[in-house]
Design an enzyme around this catalytic site. Structure first.
Site: not given
Ligand code: IVH
Length: 702
Positions: A60, A62-63, A142, A144, A146, A253, A342, A436, A439, A454, A459
């Site tokens: 979260a 990173y994004d 689908e 996602k 991890d 996928y 996400k 403290c 110290c 402190c 210290c």
């Molecule tokens: S499709 C061009 N489907 O998420 C589309 N990726 O952020 C890319 N990932 O590198 C792949 N679940 O490692 C796809 N159901 C899913 C996924 C999936 C996990 C990962 C994958 C990808 C990363 C992208």
């Protein structure tokens, strides 16, 4: 736990000068600095995640940083650099494994975190398709996964190669390792296409992860942090037998390069084809014909995420029709036909074993929770800051409580609050210690201040933190001198201030258990090299309250040496551009303290240079002036132009005001800036005029 590095306390003049609607203009210095910081952090996180399989921050975080950088770059296109993490899908391949070039790049997926984001994506998709007269999209939904992305290649039905994603263009050859994954067939079920690359996610089933950790515990070995990293580590083994022992798994996928594969109309058909060839296709993939249903799918996955034997961190919604996908296309990073929904940051409950207090460099006493270790958001959390006395009272968390822990929007894990139903009947509110813990000095809390301190400068905790800060990356950057080593050096009595570092001898260090000649030598070398750091870094390292990098650089440039700064009058310091009254007072008070003067004296005696000023030889032709750059210059990138102005003492804000000294105009300038400059009678310069301005400080208006 240490105090955060000081920030320039006062608002910069640039901030006051800037108009938020100034879209195409030169990015303000703050935006340049922020973009640089974001690029640096994201690159570091990428390397940690992709190369060392050890994420430094939760997804979260990173994004959200990635989104911030994307937004900055969209607003100020001149901030985009070719090596920006926004331009790449991951981290470069490691030299440990042979590189494999992906014939079709392995792209990433854009993220949303809520319904609104999903609907906005849908609107873009629907509009593009409607404009092309292509009809309504269908969605294939689908989980996602991890895990980690791999591309697996079959030729004439036979497994020939597997590669990691790497940076999206070039990955690593992990053929022997992936071959050990039981669910991946060595030979496909016929009919055999000439070439079939299947892409998907390698993961470690949670059941497998748990039994692996049980084995580790039984053998007295350290346990693994989470299934994703363990899967990544297991895959990137030089010895495939190790991979085999880890029982990884795989979900398909997507297709990569293909030859002799039938033409499909939808992704669903592709999945069916893959399943018929014997490849793992997840049964919980669903096709929905409207976005509301797709959204419900995401919510369902979220609700039931912990019922699966693999970790998922979201759901992916993709356009099902392949002709539709072709119309939508992709950016250099991600396809427009897919979006990752996400899940919000994970929350877990755990036992709050104790509340302790740590003492930072400035003496600040920070309470923190000691937790029964718990895996949250991809890493094990055993401590979490509770910030200050009021926060503990507000949350009313008590030792013995079961607490909710979250890692959200921040690197730092957070204690959300207690689960009151589970509170032991004999629990008592926690109270802040009077003395403290380090110290024994009575702690002080001033009225109107949330923090407790402190007050003892000697210290040991404060001393230790101060030395670690001096050695830290933002200051003298002494590699290998982290908090633990500093703790050792201080408790062993070898070091009691930063200057003592320079008299450490190899024989002192070799006496420590486990310290070998190699590490001792490299530490001593790093310490020695730090003698020649620029003055601004040395100033930062001293830990003067409120003095940040900008102020330190301004002081260094104005005075040229530490001695000159120490001798300067309070008025002279306060007169430096970029140093406001708060910083000035803090600098003066720092150097009037006899102990601090003594440390400086010792540093000088130890051979630490106090007079290195970067760009010192440049005449300060623009001291105190602000010069706005707009449009593209021939010989300067936007960053270079700004750096040139800054190096001569000037500022380069993002918009024109009556205080602007000159506006430099390149190709395609921002119209609003030009007309404002004209209205206000601000001199307008071309590139040649800019060069002359840099050299002489003169503009044609003078
Ligand atoms: S499709 C061009 N489907 O998420 C589309 N990726 O952020 C890319 N990932 O590198 C792949 N679940 O490692 C796809 N159901 C899913 C996924 C999936 C996990 C990962 C994958 C990808 C990363 C992208």
């Amino acid at each position: 736990m240490s105090d955060t590095p000081p920030q320039d306390a006062e608002t910069t003049p640039e901030a006051a000068d800037r108009s938020p609607s100034d879209r195409e203009g030169a990015p303000p210095a703050e935006a340049v600095a922020r973009a640089e910081e974001l690029r640096r952090r994201l690159t570091e996180y990428n390397i940690a995640y992709f190369e060392r399989d050890q994420p430094l921050v939760p997804d979260a975080v990173y994004d959200s940083l990635m989104r911030e950088l994307q937004a900055l770059e969209a607003r100020y296109p001149s901030l985009v650099t070719p090596d920006s993490p926004t331009q790449r899908a991951g981290a470069p391949a490691s030299p440990l494994f042979a590189p494999v070039e992906h014939a079709i790049p392995m792209l990433s997926i854009d993220n949303v975190t809520d319904r609104e984001g999903l609907m906005a994506w849908h609107e873009r998709v629907a509009r593009t398709l409607a404009e092309a007269g292509a009809g309504e999209p269908e969605f294939i939904c689908e989980p996602k996964y991890d895990g980690l992305a791999v591309s697996i290649r079959y030729e004439k039905g036979v497994y020939v190669q597997a590669a990691t994603r790497g940076d999206g263009r070039v990955g690593e050859d992990v053929t022997p390792n992936v071959a050990t994954i039981e669910v991946i067939p060595g030979v496909l079920r016929p009919p055999h296409p000439d070439v079939l690359e299947v892409r998907g996610e390698v993961y470690m089933p949670i059941s497998e992860f748990e039994s692996l950790n049980e084995r580790m515990l039984a053998e007295g070995k350290p346990t693994f942090a989470n299934p994703r990293n363990t899967a990544a580590g297991s895959l990137r083994q030089k010895d495939p037998a190790v991979t085999a022992s880890r029982h990884l798994s795989f979900w398909s996928y997507q297709l990569g390069e293909t030859e002799g594969v039938p033409t499909f109309a939808t992704a669903r058909e592709t999945f069916d084809y893959l399943a018929e060839r014997g490849l793992p296709v997840n049964p919980i993939i669903e096709v929905h014909d409207d976005i509301e249903a797709a959204h419900r799918y995401c919510l369902d996955r979220q609700e039931h995420r912990y019922e699966l034997d693999y970790d998922i961190d979201g759901a992916v919604v993709k356009v099902n029709g392949l002709a539709h996908r072709a119309l939508l296309g992709a950016t250099s990073k991600a396809p427009r036909w897919a979006i990752a929904y996400k899940f919000p940051p994970e929350e877990k409950t755990t036992l709050l074993k104790d509340i302790m207090v740590s003492i930072g460099r400035t003496g600040r006493a920070t309470p923190f929770a000691v937790l029964e270790p718990v895996n949250v958001g991809g890493s094990t959390v055993s401590m979490a800051t509770l910030h200050n006395e009021d926060q503990v009272r507000l949350k009313d968390v008590r030792p013995g409580d079961t607490v909710i822990v979250r890692k959200a929007g921040d690197v730092i894990p957070e204690v959300v609050g207690p689960v009151l139903e589970l509170r032991p009947p004999d629990s008592r509110p926690w109270s802040f210690p009077r003395n403290c813990p380090c110290c024994g000095t009575p702690l002080v809390r001033h009225e109107g201040d949330a923090n407790t301190y402190c007050p003892n400068p000697a210290c040991p905790c404060r001393v230790e933190q101060g030395i670690a800060y001096f050695a830290g990356r933002s200051a003298m950057d002494i590699e290998g001198l982290g908090e633990e080593t500093v703790h050792l050096l201080v408790t062993e009595g070898l070091v009691s201030d930063p200057a003592d570092l320079y008299s450490l001898r190899a024989e002192d260090l070799l006496a420590f258990r486990g310290w070998k000649e190699k590490s001792v030598n490299s530490l001593l070398r790093a310490i020695d090299e730090s003698r020649n750091r620029p003055l601004a870094r040395l100033l930062i390292g001293l830990g003067i309250e409120h003095l940040g990098p900008t102020g330190a650089e301004a002081l260094a440039r104005r005075f040229g040496s530490l001695e000159a700064i120490m001798e300067a009058s309070p008025e002279e310091i306060a007169a430096v551009e970029g140093i406001g009254p708060v910083i000035a007072e803090s600098v003066v008070s720092y150097f009037s303290d006899p102990h601090n003067r003594e440390v400086v004296h010792k540093l000088k005696a130890a051979g630490v240079r106090t007079d290195i000023v970067e760009n010192a030889d440049l005449p300060q032709t623009l001291a105190g002036r602000s010069v706005v750059v707009t449009g593209t210059l021939e010989n300067f990138s936007r960053e270079e132009a700004e750096a040139a102005i800054k190096a001569r003492g000037g500022r380069s804000p993002g918009s024109v005001s009556k205080r602007t000294f000159a506006v430099v105009v390149g190709e395609n300038p921002g119209e609003s800036k030009l007309s404002k400059a004209r209205d206000l009678g601000v001199p307008i310069l071309d590139e040649a005029g800019f060069v002359r301005l840099l050299e002489t400080g003169e503009s044609p208006g003078d």
